[in-house]
Motif scaffolding. Structure first.
Motif, PDB file in Angstrom:
ATOM      1  N   ARG A 106      61.872 -52.130  11.949  1.00  0.00           N
ATOM      2  CA  ARG A 106      60.915 -50.469  12.281  1.00  0.00           C
ATOM      3  C   ARG A 106      59.601 -50.777  11.816  1.00  0.00           C
ATOM      4  NH1 ARG A 106      64.260 -48.082   9.222  1.00  0.00           N
ATOM      5  NH2 ARG A 106      65.546 -47.827  10.504  1.00  0.00           N
ATOM      6  N   GLY A 107      58.839 -50.268  12.870  1.00  0.00           N
ATOM      7  CA  GLY A 107      57.073 -50.351  12.141  1.00  0.00           C
ATOM      8  C   GLY A 107      56.353 -49.684  14.205  1.00  0.00           C
ATOM      9  N   HIS A 108      55.897 -48.674  14.017  1.00  0.00           N
ATOM     10  CA  HIS A 108      55.469 -47.617  15.042  1.00  0.00           C
ATOM     11  C   HIS A 108      53.733 -48.720  15.351  1.00  0.00           C
ATOM     12  CE1 HIS A 108      53.021 -45.081  12.919  1.00  0.00           C
ATOM     13  NE2 HIS A 108      52.075 -45.673  13.621  1.00  0.00           N
ATOM     14  N   TRP A 109      53.406 -49.736  13.948  1.00  0.00           N
ATOM     15  CA  TRP A 109      52.286 -49.831  14.852  1.00  0.00           C
ATOM     16  C   TRP A 109      52.099 -51.189  15.424  1.00  0.00           C
ATOM     17  CZ3 TRP A 109      53.792 -48.892   9.304  1.00  0.00           C
ATOM     18  CH2 TRP A 109      54.015 -49.469   9.148  1.00  0.00           C
ATOM     19  N   PHE A 110      53.244 -52.172  15.504  1.00  0.00           N
ATOM     20  CA  PHE A 110      53.405 -52.746  16.051  1.00  0.00           C
ATOM     21  C   PHE A 110      54.643 -53.095  17.151  1.00  0.00           C
ATOM     22  CE2 PHE A 110      57.402 -54.836  14.079  1.00  0.00           C
ATOM     23  CZ  PHE A 110      57.282 -53.937  13.080  1.00  0.00           C
ATOM     24  N   LEU A 111      55.576 -52.178  17.531  1.00  0.00           N
ATOM     25  CA  LEU A 111      56.434 -52.414  18.260  1.00  0.00           C
ATOM     26  C   LEU A 111      55.646 -51.572  19.360  1.00  0.00           C
ATOM     27  CD1 LEU A 111      59.451 -52.354  16.508  1.00  0.00           C
ATOM     28  CD2 LEU A 111      58.751 -54.438  18.422  1.00  0.00           C
ATOM     29  N   SER A 112      56.089 -51.728  20.792  1.00  0.00           N
ATOM     30  CA  SER A 112      55.552 -50.375  21.738  1.00  0.00           C
ATOM     31  C   SER A 112      57.193 -50.146  22.450  1.00  0.00           C
ATOM     32  CB  SER A 112      54.538 -51.285  23.074  1.00  0.00           C
ATOM     33  OG  SER A 112      53.706 -51.439  22.291  1.00  0.00           O
ATOM     34  N   PRO A 113      57.333 -49.380  23.421  1.00  0.00           N
ATOM     35  CA  PRO A 113      58.114 -49.558  24.272  1.00  0.00           C
ATOM     36  C   PRO A 113      58.741 -49.691  25.515  1.00  0.00           C
ATOM     37  CG  PRO A 113      56.981 -47.459  23.524  1.00  0.00           C
ATOM     38  CD  PRO A 113      56.340 -48.124  23.004  1.00  0.00           C
ATOM     39  N   ARG A 114      59.368 -50.467  25.803  1.00  0.00           N
ATOM     40  CA  ARG A 114      59.172 -51.135  27.418  1.00  0.00           C
ATOM     41  C   ARG A 114      58.632 -52.202  27.210  1.00  0.00           C
ATOM     42  NH1 ARG A 114      59.906 -47.552  32.847  1.00  0.00           N
ATOM     43  NH2 ARG A 114      60.890 -46.511  32.647  1.00  0.00           N
ATOM     44  N   THR A 115      59.181 -52.721  26.032  1.00  0.00           N
ATOM     45  CA  THR A 115      58.079 -54.657  25.826  1.00  0.00           C
ATOM     46  C   THR A 115      58.702 -56.156  25.577  1.00  0.00           C
ATOM     47  OG1 THR A 115      55.728 -53.072  24.711  1.00  0.00           O
ATOM     48  CG2 THR A 115      55.653 -54.974  25.051  1.00  0.00           C
ATOM     49  N   GLU A 116      58.799 -56.551  25.987  1.00  0.00           N
ATOM     50  CA  GLU A 116      59.024 -57.575  25.839  1.00  0.00           C
ATOM     51  C   GLU A 116      58.812 -58.251  24.535  1.00  0.00           C
ATOM     52  OE1 GLU A 116      59.567 -60.035  29.928  1.00  0.00           O
ATOM     53  OE2 GLU A 116      61.908 -59.190  29.959  1.00  0.00           O
ATOM     54  N   TYR A 117      59.503 -59.019  23.846  1.00  0.00           N
ATOM     55  CA  TYR A 117      59.216 -60.228  22.730  1.00  0.00           C
ATOM     56  C   TYR A 117      59.891 -60.582  22.397  1.00  0.00           C
ATOM     57  CZ  TYR A 117      56.556 -56.018  20.788  1.00  0.00           C
ATOM     58  OH  TYR A 117      55.767 -54.196  20.623  1.00  0.00           O
TER      59      TYR A 117
END
Length: 366
Positions: A106-117
Motif C-alpha cells: 500500500r502507498g498512495h504516492w505510487f498507486l493510482s485507482p483504475r490503473t493497470e499495473y
C-alpha cells in the motif's frame, strides 16, 4: 522513516515488518543473480483496492532459508517495457524484509485507482557487505486497481461539506446544450420525446466509481446570487432545457454524493446523483455512493412545507453537477435560448482533476 523517492513504496505484511527503501541497483552494480535462491512462481494478486493489493507466490524449499528480502517491481502497464532500473539513483523497486505471505502493498504516492499495473518479484539475500544476491525475476503478472470505496468517497464528502457555503433557494433544473430539443408536436424534423441517459464521461476524480459506468442526464441548478435565476452564460451551447425541480427531485428520489474536484482553478465542483427510489440508477448507486439526507445535506435539499409543497435549496460556494438517472419527458419542460455568452472554456467534459489541490484530494490514490 524517510520520505520515498520516485517509484518508492511501502510494503506491509500482516505483522507490519520493518521497511527498507532505495539503494538497490542492477546486477552490474553490486547485485549478483544466483541460482540457489528460489524464483517466485504462480504470483497471486488479491484484495485489490484503489491504493493497495495483497500479493503471494509459491517457492521451492531449496534456498528458502537464505532469503532475507523480497524485491517487487511495480510499473504502470504502459511502462512495462522500461528497464527494471531506470537509473541507479532513482529506485523503481519496492523492497521489504522477507515476511510470511501474503503481503499487503500500500502507498498512495505510487498507486493510482483504475490503473493497470505489471508486477514481477525476486527473492534476495543480503550479504555482510550490504549488497544482495538475487534470484532471477518471476513471470510478469497484470492487475488493475479499483475505484474509490465508500470509505474514500465519505472522505471526499467530508472535504466537500467544508466548502459548500450557505444554501440558496432555486426552482428549476436546467441543462445547456448545442442543439434545441424538438417537442412531439413540432413540425419538420423528427420530434424528440425524451432526453435519454448516457454514460458519464471521465471528468472528476480518477477513482470515482461513476465515471464510465453510471448512465444519466446532466443537469445544473446553481443560480446567480443577485437574481436567483440560472446564469445567463453557458459553457455547453446556446440552448437551455429547464424543468421544474419537483419533477426530478421529490420525496420519492434518493440523492447520492458522487465526487468532489477542481480543474486547476479556485472553483470546486460537486457531483450529485438523483435516482428515483427502486430505479436501475438507484440500484447502481446503493452500496457504491454515500446516500445523503434529501432534506438535510450540505449541497442540494428538498423539503416538504406545511402546505404540502416542496422547497429546494442549493449550496452557494460549489458548482453542482447533478446526474438524473432516468429518461426525462421533454414535454415536461421548456426550451429557451441562452441570453449570455457561450463560455466553452468552462466545460467540464472529460476534465482532469488537479491532483495537487489540498482542498479536494484525499490521501488515497489520486
Amino acid at each position: 522513516m524517510s520520505e520515498p523517492r520516485s517509484g518508492g513504496g511501502a510494503l506491509h505484511s500482516e505483522r507490519e515488518p520493518e521497511e527498507e527503501r532505495g539503494g538497490v541497483a542492477s546486477a552490474g552494480n553490486g547485485m549478483a543473480v544466483v541460482g540457489d535462491l528460489p524464483v517466485p512462481q504462480n504470483i497471486c494478486i488479491s484484495n485489490i483496492t484503489c491504493d493497495s493489493f495483497r500479493i503471494s507466490w509459491d517457492m521451492t524449499e531449496l534456498g528458502r532459508e537464505r532469503i532475507t528480502h523480497f524485491f517487487i517491481d511495480l510499473n504502470k502497464k504502459e511502462n512495462q517495457d522500461s528497464n527494471k532500473f531506470k537509473h541507479k539513483e532513482i529506485p523503481t523497486k519496492l523492497v521489504a524484509k522477507a515476511v510470511p505471505l501474503p503481503m499487503t502493498v500500500r502507498g498512495h504516492w505510487f498507486l493510482s485507482p483504475r490503473t493497470e499495473y505489471t508486477v514481477s518479484v525476486q527473492t534476495a539475500a543480503k550479504k555482510p557487505d550490504g549488497e544482495y544476491d538475487v534470484s532471477p525475476w518471476s513471470e510478469i503478472v497484470q492487475f488493475c486497481t479499483a475505484d474509490y470505496s465508500l470509505l474514500h468517497l465519505n472522505q471526499l464528502l467530508q472535504k466537500a461539506e467544508l466548502v459548500s457555503g450557505r444554501m440558496l433557494p432555486f426552482s428549476v433544473f436546467y441543462r445547456n446544450q448545442q442543439e434545441a430539443l424538438l417537442h412531439p408536436d413540432s413540425c419538420g424534423d423528427t420530434p424528440q420525446r425524451h432526453l435519454l441517459p448516457a454514460v458519464k464521461d471521465d471528468s472528476g476524480s480518477h477513482g470515482s466509481p461513476i465515471s464510465g459506468k453510471l448512465r444519466g442526464i446532466f443537469f445544473s441548478c446553481n443560480t446567480e446570487f443577485n437574481t436567483g435565476e440560472p446564469p445567463q452564460d453557458s459553457p455547453y451551447g446556446p440552448h437551455r432545457f429547464q424543468v421544474r425541480a419537483d419533477l426530478l427531485f421529490n420525496l420519492s428520489t434518493n440523492i447520492y454524493f458522487g465526487d468532489f474536484y477542481c480543474m486547476y482553478t479556485s472553483y470546486h465542483y460537486v457531483i450529485l446523483v438523483l435516482a428515483p427510489a427502486g430505479s436501475g440508477g438507484d440500484a447502481f448507486c446503493r452500496g457504491r455512493l454515500p446516500l445523503l439526507d434529501r432534506s438535510g445535506n450540505a449541497f442540494l435539499t428538498c423539503r416538504a412545507e406545511a402546505d404540502g409543497s416542496l422547497s429546494f435549496c442549493h449550496a452557494q460556494d460549489v458548482i453542482l453537477e447533478v446526474i438524473y438517472t432516468e429518461p426525462v419527458d421533454v414535454t415536461l419542460g421548456s426550451v429557451t435560448r441562452v441570453s449570455g455568452h457561450q463560455l466553452m472554456s468552462l466545460s467540464t467534459a472529460n476534465a482532469k482533476k488537479d491532483p495537487s489541490c489540498k482542498v479536494c484530494n484525499i490521501s488515497a490514490g489520486r
